[in-house]
Design an enzyme around this catalytic site. Structure first.
Site, PDB file in Angstrom:
ATOM      1  N   GLU A 191       0.579   8.646   0.917  1.00  0.00           N
ATOM      2  CA  GLU A 191      -0.004  10.177   1.170  1.00  0.00           C
ATOM      3  C   GLU A 191       1.396  10.174   1.985  1.00  0.00           C
ATOM      4  O   GLU A 191       1.857   9.974   3.424  1.00  0.00           O
ATOM      5  CB  GLU A 191      -1.582  10.347   1.542  1.00  0.00           C
ATOM      6  N   ASP A 250      -3.413   7.097  -2.074  1.00  0.00           N
ATOM      7  CA  ASP A 250      -3.035   7.463  -0.262  1.00  0.00           C
ATOM      8  C   ASP A 250      -2.644   6.642   0.353  1.00  0.00           C
ATOM      9  O   ASP A 250      -1.257   6.471   1.219  1.00  0.00           O
ATOM     10  CB  ASP A 250      -4.120   7.973  -0.126  1.00  0.00           C
TER      11      ASP A 250
END
Length: 252
Positions: free
Chosen positions: A80, A108
């Site tokens: 992310e 992420d």
């Protein structure tokens, strides 16, 4: 809301959020709630990774910044915050190296200890509702889901919370603090409710003397911190940058 975000989050996080919104053609001057949500999500991802390493025995350990063992392997790879092209490059590299199944959507984080991708969620609603939405979208048992709320609740795949209780408590405390600071400034209701958000936006634009129909120019500058951060991420040698102290929200 924009002023609140710039005051309460690390400048590095703000820069990354600005970059993400520009990549998708979104105006942070208008979509201020999304700006706040992206910054919050980024910070949670960084805090999730903070201080977690893998020792020579393959065990997960927690190491503070000034510890001489800080050169140990990072437990988590942060995906992310990167642009989409770079993020997919990192994901492909991880899959080729570890044999992990390539996810359909960008996750992420990657957990080198458990050998799995992680999807982090931060919600203003009920955790179980948001969890189900994430699970229905991802539709993969190979991506671990971990949801946090601003009220201290959390939910994870198979009740496996990955981190130790103290690390998760840090994240919950930070989210609760953000909620309280928003409430103190009269921003929380608009952050939770789209209807209230529209009212707040009209109020903000009126106070700034702007017209909602006019485009607002967003700064395109790149800070030294952001220029340093990206190559550090590629080298997986990002300790000093990611361990920088998060700014505290100044009282109004």
């Amino acid at each position: 809301m924009e002023d609140f975000v710039r005051q309460c989050f690390n400048p590095m996080i703000v820069e990354l959020a600005e970059k993400a919104m520009k990549e998708y053609g979104e105006d942070l001057k208008i979509e201020t709630n999304k700006f706040a949500a992206i910054c919050t999500h980024l910070e949670v991802c960084f805090m999730y990774s903070d201080f977690h390493f893998i020792n020579e025995q393959g065990e997960s350990i927690v190491v503070e910044l000034d510890d001489p063992n800080a050169l140990l392997k990072h437990r988590f790879e942060i995906i992310e915050g990167r642009d989409r092209t770079m993020a997919w490059t990192v994901v492909n590299s991880i899959c080729n190296t570890t044999g992990a199944e390539k996810p359909k959507f960008l996750p992420d984080l990657y957990d080198y200890k458990e050998n799995r991708f992680i999807e982090i969620g931060v919600t203003r609603r009920e955790v179980h509702i948001y969890y189900l939405e994430k699970a229905n979208k991802i539709k993969s048992e190979n991506t671990h889901i971990h949801i946090f709320s601003f009220t201290g609740e959390e939910m994870a795949t198979k009740a496996d919370y990955t981190l130790d209780e103290e690390s998760r408590a840090r994240i919950k405390t930070r989210l609760f603090t953000i909620r309280q600071e928003m409430a103190n400034r009269g921003l929380w209701d608009s952050f939770v409710s789209p209807k209230e958000a529209k009212k707040q936006l009209k109020k903000d634009l009126k106070s700034q003397g702007q017209c909602a129909g006019l485009p607002t120019k967003v700064s395109r500058r790149t800070s030294p911190a952001l220029r340093i951060l990206e190559p550090m991420w590629m080298d997986s040698n990002r300790t000093a940058t990611l361990r920088a102290s998060f700014l505290k929200c100044p009282k109004k």
